[in-house]
Write an enzyme that holds these catalytic residues in place. Structure first.
Site, PDB file in Angstrom:
ATOM      1  N   LYS A 226       0.852  -1.185   0.000  1.00 13.10           N
ATOM      2  CA  LYS A 226       0.000   0.000   0.000  1.00 13.10           C
ATOM      3  C   LYS A 226       0.890   1.236   0.000  1.00 13.10           C
ATOM      4  O   LYS A 226       1.747   1.395   0.878  1.00 13.10           O
ATOM      5  CB  LYS A 226      -0.868  -0.032   1.253  1.00 13.10           C
ATOM      6  CG  LYS A 226      -2.226   0.577   1.126  1.00 13.10           C
ATOM      7  CD  LYS A 226      -2.982   0.281   2.413  1.00 13.10           C
ATOM      8  CE  LYS A 226      -4.350   0.886   2.392  1.00 13.10           C
ATOM      9  NZ  LYS A 226      -4.944   0.864   3.729  1.00 13.10           N
TER      10      LYS A 226
HETATM   11  C1  E4P Z   1      -8.276   1.162   4.114  1.00  7.20           C
HETATM   12  O1  E4P Z   1      -7.539   0.758   3.260  1.00  7.20           O
HETATM   13  C2  E4P Z   1      -8.215   2.523   4.675  1.00  7.20           C
HETATM   14  O2  E4P Z   1      -6.965   2.772   5.227  1.00  7.20           O
HETATM   15  C3  E4P Z   1      -9.313   2.701   5.693  1.00  7.20           C
HETATM   16  O3  E4P Z   1     -10.527   2.235   5.131  1.00  7.20           O
HETATM   17  C4  E4P Z   1      -9.446   4.119   6.188  1.00  7.20           C
HETATM   18  O4  E4P Z   1     -10.604   4.218   6.975  1.00  7.20           O
HETATM   19  P1  E4P Z   1     -10.890   5.459   7.931  1.00  7.20           P
HETATM   20  O5  E4P Z   1     -11.051   6.703   7.090  1.00  7.20           O
HETATM   21  O6  E4P Z   1     -12.150   5.109   8.644  1.00  7.20           O
HETATM   22  O7  E4P Z   1      -9.708   5.587   8.854  1.00  7.20           O
END
Ligand code: E4P
Length: 217
Positions: free
Chosen positions: A83
């Site tokens: 990522k």
């Molecule tokens: C997933 O890949 C993201 O990092 C995550 O869904 C972020 O979610 P949030 O905005 O609730 O922290």
């Protein structure tokens, strides 16, 4: 629609995985911090449990360091998706790692143009953050729709991974628009089962079972 679970909590992943609800897992530095675990150790445990893509996020902001971190992360297991943030350096890392044959999830996407760049850099997944757009009074679903239209116009194979999902309605809307994947915390996935008419109907059936003394076993 593929379901990824957005957590680094092993027990929660295992419970959903046993039900066939887990096509993959997403983590981020905040989720790793919340788990209190070492990133390499907990990511390996998740990969041992789940056969689909497991996103593990780099910590660097410089392209060369992101690439080095990504190459270390993919050694954890074959199903790691590296990522990287949607920055210029993140796109460079995306291109290098995807050219190496690794899955890359480009995260922190808040515009259709960013998603277009990620697709051109060879991203496996683009992660538009719905909830964080809603937080600033912008409809995150419009972004999912715009990316879907653009990717379909040109046949990009990058999968739209609806992220930052906070409600069950976000899941429904993402599915209707045609997001390839959604990632949600375990409590949101579990809340999808709830409907007041199901509860009301079951209560009525249970009352009749008791009143009539119906027994099967
Ligand atoms: C997933 O890949 C993201 O990092 C995550 O869904 C972020 O979610 P949030 O905005 O609730 O922290």
């Amino acid at each position: 629609m593929k379901f990824f679970v957005d957590t680094a909590e092993i027990d929660a992943i295992a419970e959903l995985n046993d039900l066939g609800m887990v096509d993959g897992v997403t983590t981020n530095p905040s989720l790793i911090k919340k788990s209190g675990r070492d990133i390499i150790e907990v990511t390996k445990e998740i990969c041992d449990l789940v056969s689909g893509p497991v996103s593990a996020e780099v910590t660097a902001t410089d392209a060369d360091e992101m690439i080095a971190e990504g190459r270390k992360l993919v050694e954890i297991a074959e199903n790691i998706a590296v990522k990287v943030p949607l920055t210029w350096d993140g796109l460079k890392a995306c291109k290098a790692l995807s050219d190496d044959g690794h899955m890359v999830n480009v995260t922190l996407c808040f515009s259709a143009n960013q998603a277009l760049l990620a697709a051109k850099a060879g991203a496996t997944f683009i992660s538009p953050f719905i909830g964080r757009l809603d937080d600033i009074n912008i409809d995150g679903m419009d972004l999912i729709g715009d990316i879907r239209a653009i990717y379909d116009n040109y046949g990009y194979e990058t999968q739209i991974l609806a992220a930052s999902i906070r409600t069950v309605n976000h899941v429904t809307q993402s599915a209707l628009i045609g997001a390839d994947v959604m990632t949600a915390p375990p409590n949101v996935i579990k809340a999808m089962v709830n409907h007041p008419l199901t509860d009301k109907g079951l209560d009525a059936f249970l009352a009749d079972i008791k009143a009539a003394g119906i027994k099967i076993l």
